[in-house]
Scaffold this motif. Structure first.
Motif, PDB file in Angstrom:
ATOM      1  N   UNK A 342       0.809  -1.203   0.000  1.00  9.85           N
ATOM      2  CA  UNK A 342       0.000   0.000   0.000  1.00  9.85           C
ATOM      3  C   UNK A 342       0.843   1.253   0.000  1.00  9.85           C
ATOM      4  N   UNK A 343       0.165   2.400   0.031  1.00  9.88           N
ATOM      5  CA  UNK A 343       0.868   3.678  -0.062  1.00  9.88           C
ATOM      6  C   UNK A 343       1.066   4.358   1.289  1.00  9.88           C
ATOM      7  N   UNK A 344       0.897   3.577   2.380  1.00 11.94           N
ATOM      8  CA  UNK A 344       1.209   4.104   3.708  1.00 11.94           C
ATOM      9  C   UNK A 344       2.223   3.165   4.356  1.00 11.94           C
ATOM     10  N   UNK A 345       2.405   3.281   5.664  1.00 15.04           N
ATOM     11  CA  UNK A 345       3.385   2.439   6.358  1.00 15.04           C
ATOM     12  C   UNK A 345       2.716   1.588   7.439  1.00 15.04           C
ATOM     13  N   UNK A 346       1.463   1.216   7.233  1.00 14.15           N
ATOM     14  CA  UNK A 346       0.687   0.533   8.262  1.00 14.15           C
ATOM     15  C   UNK A 346       0.501  -0.961   8.000  1.00 14.15           C
ATOM     16  N   UNK A 347       1.253  -1.534   7.065  1.00 12.25           N
ATOM     17  CA  UNK A 347       0.977  -2.899   6.647  1.00 12.25           C
ATOM     18  C   UNK A 347       1.852  -3.984   7.220  1.00 12.25           C
ATOM     19  N   UNK A 348       2.739  -3.658   8.189  1.00  9.92           N
ATOM     20  CA  UNK A 348       3.629  -4.690   8.726  1.00  9.92           C
ATOM     21  C   UNK A 348       3.594  -4.729  10.247  1.00  9.92           C
ATOM     22  N   UNK A 349       4.105  -5.821  10.776  1.00 12.83           N
ATOM     23  CA  UNK A 349       4.305  -5.965  12.221  1.00 12.83           C
ATOM     24  C   UNK A 349       5.575  -5.257  12.652  1.00 12.83           C
ATOM     25  N   UNK A 350       6.638  -5.423  11.853  1.00  7.74           N
ATOM     26  CA  UNK A 350       7.982  -5.028  12.267  1.00  7.74           C
ATOM     27  C   UNK A 350       8.736  -4.271  11.186  1.00  7.74           C
ATOM     28  N   UNK A 351       8.011  -3.716  10.225  1.00  9.63           N
ATOM     29  CA  UNK A 351       8.647  -3.056   9.102  1.00  9.63           C
ATOM     30  C   UNK A 351       8.907  -3.971   7.933  1.00  9.63           C
ATOM     31  N   UNK A 352       8.828  -5.285   8.158  1.00  8.54           N
ATOM     32  CA  UNK A 352       9.144  -6.262   7.129  1.00  8.54           C
ATOM     33  C   UNK A 352       8.007  -7.241   6.894  1.00  8.54           C
ATOM     34  N   UNK A 354       4.298  -8.744   6.899  1.00 11.77           N
ATOM     35  CA  UNK A 354       2.960  -8.148   6.825  1.00 11.77           C
ATOM     36  C   UNK A 354       2.038  -8.567   7.963  1.00 11.77           C
ATOM     37  N   UNK A 355       1.167  -7.651   8.320  1.00 11.13           N
ATOM     38  CA  UNK A 355      -0.016  -7.973   9.112  1.00 11.13           C
ATOM     39  C   UNK A 355      -1.067  -8.541   8.157  1.00 11.13           C
ATOM     40  N   UNK A 356      -2.246  -8.870   8.683  1.00  8.94           N
ATOM     41  CA  UNK A 356      -3.333  -9.302   7.805  1.00  8.94           C
ATOM     42  C   UNK A 356      -3.650  -8.223   6.776  1.00  8.94           C
ATOM     43  N   UNK A 357      -3.616  -6.964   7.193  1.00  8.94           N
ATOM     44  CA  UNK A 357      -3.840  -5.868   6.251  1.00  8.94           C
ATOM     45  C   UNK A 357      -2.794  -5.892   5.151  1.00  8.94           C
ATOM     46  N   UNK A 358      -1.532  -6.067   5.529  1.00  8.95           N
ATOM     47  CA  UNK A 358      -0.465  -6.116   4.542  1.00  8.95           C
ATOM     48  C   UNK A 358      -0.646  -7.266   3.570  1.00  8.95           C
ATOM     49  N   UNK A 359      -1.016  -8.432   4.077  1.00  9.98           N
ATOM     50  CA  UNK A 359      -1.222  -9.578   3.193  1.00  9.98           C
ATOM     51  C   UNK A 359      -2.405  -9.348   2.253  1.00  9.98           C
ATOM     52  N   UNK A 360      -3.461  -8.718   2.745  1.00 13.64           N
ATOM     53  CA  UNK A 360      -4.605  -8.422   1.893  1.00 13.64           C
ATOM     54  C   UNK A 360      -4.189  -7.491   0.753  1.00 13.64           C
ATOM     55  N   UNK A 361      -3.371  -6.502   1.087  1.00 17.71           N
ATOM     56  CA  UNK A 361      -2.885  -5.589   0.052  1.00 17.71           C
ATOM     57  C   UNK A 361      -1.973  -6.308  -0.933  1.00 17.71           C
TER      58      UNK A 361
END
Length: 378
Positions: A342-352, A354-361
């Protein structure tokens, strides 16, 4: 055709086979019962395991064949015994579905990943033309856990999909349904969507750090595309090694996705991309191969080393992609890394990871690329 994947997000539905005619009803005499309990327990091996590329495994839920032991590095072999990506499809009219599973490791969770993703189960039900999340198996102890995945299920017989743990192995998994309820293998997939997509990669591909096994992008894509998926993610060890490339070439997938950059430096990329792609292309002249850049580190805007890490590995991958194209290697797609989280920085647990949001993206970015590749594959 050679393509550079665009950045537009596309979401499309899929046409699913109906489950009106159950296939291969499981004989109730094969179920086990416990004293004082009417639940019928069925080994999921009776239903067929989806997501395994080989049937000559050392243990029932391994991801590499037994002959890979001593051929691949010990770290890869050990990780291959995790059940990441394995699942079972089945049909039942049971109003309650339970599960009992025995883990091979007493490490239920990790500091940055919950036990439900590391060691839990995840249950989906097919509702019309989509998969609906229904329940999960919560691991509370090692080695054996028993729990109710869902109860009070309405609507009669339907198809279900049960995912196994991402970062633990299992020695046995059983589905529990009430006495009198039926259990069947799921209706076979249509021939056009029966060949799997093979993902080869790193801890992210394996599922770190999804909250549930069904939330890693490979599983999301399997549901969206209504195809089997073989997950060959090896945490910290997706390095495009020749031994693994040879095993990948034994498979006959609808497409390969190679996503190893987080575990490789630029020099390794330059050395190994060409041989891996040529090994796959020699075995499968027309099968689409997607070469994926690594996702952008979430802290890269403020940390120069993270930016440099992304930049150097990507430059090396693009160089090797261009070289393969110039040499006339067909059927390659290049997937950029920047849009994946995504175009923000909210998609990971630790910067690397992904969270569920990151995986969905990530699934949103991979999906149109795979749809296009699959439409032009053999």
């Amino acid at each position: 055709m050679i393509r550079i994947a665009g950045l537009a997000f596309v979401f499309a539905g899929f046409l699913a086979p109906t489950s009106s005619d159950a296939q291969e009803v499981i004989d109730p005499s094969l179920a086990r019962t416990d004293p004082g309990d009417s639940t019928r327990w069925y080994d999921i091996q009776l239903l067929g395991i989806e997501g395994q590329g080989w049937d000559d495994t050392k243990a029932p839920f391994d991801r590499l064949p037994a002959r890979a032991e001593g051929v691949v590095r010990d770290a890869v072999w050990g990780l291959s015994r995790h059940s990441a990506g394995l699942c079972v499809r089945f049909e039942t009219d049971a109003p309650t579905i339970k599960a009992r599973w025995t883990l091979t490791s007493d490490r239920l969770d990790m500091p940055h990943m919950p036990a439900t993703g590391v060691s839990g189960l995840d249950l989906y039900a097919r509702v019309g033309d989509r998969w609906q999340w229904l329940g999960y198996g919560r691991p509370e102890q090692a080695p054996t856990n028993t729990g109710t995945l869902a109860s009070g299920i309405e609507g009669g017989p339907r198809e279900y999909l049960l995912y196994l743990p991402l970062y633990n192995g299992v020695s046995s998994v059983e589905i529990g349904i009430p006495e009198g309820a039926s259990l069947s293998k799921a209706t076979p997939r249509p021939e056009a969507s029966s060949r799997p997509i093979v993902f080869y990669g790193t801890s992210i591909t394996q599922g770190g750090c999804a909250s549930r096994p069904g939330m890693v992008h490979t599983a999301i894509l399997g549901r969206r595309l209504d195809r089997p998926v073989i997950n060959l993610g090896f945490s910290g060890n997706g390095r495009m090694e020749a031994e693994v490339a040879g095993l990948l070439a034994e498979l006959d997938p609808a497409a390969y996705v190679i996503d190893c950059l987080p575990n490789m430096d630029a020099g390794e990329v330059e050395e190994r991309v060409g041989p891996l792609v040529r090994t796959l292309r020699e075995a499968h002249p027309d099968t689409p191969i997607v070469l994926a850049e690594d996702r952008t580190y979430s802290n890269a805007p403020l940390v120069s080393s993270a930016r440099e890490r992304n930049a150097t590995s990507r430059a090396a991958l693009k160089q090797e992609f261009d070289r393969l194209v110039a040499d006339g290697v067909p059927g390659l797609t290049y997937l950029p890394g920047d849009p994946q989280l995504g175009d923000d920085t909210e998609g990971t647990v630790d910067g690397s990871h992904p969270t569920d949001l990151g995986f969905f993206r990530m699934a949103d970015v991979f999906e149109p690329v795979l749809r296009s590749a699959l439409s032009e594959g053999p």
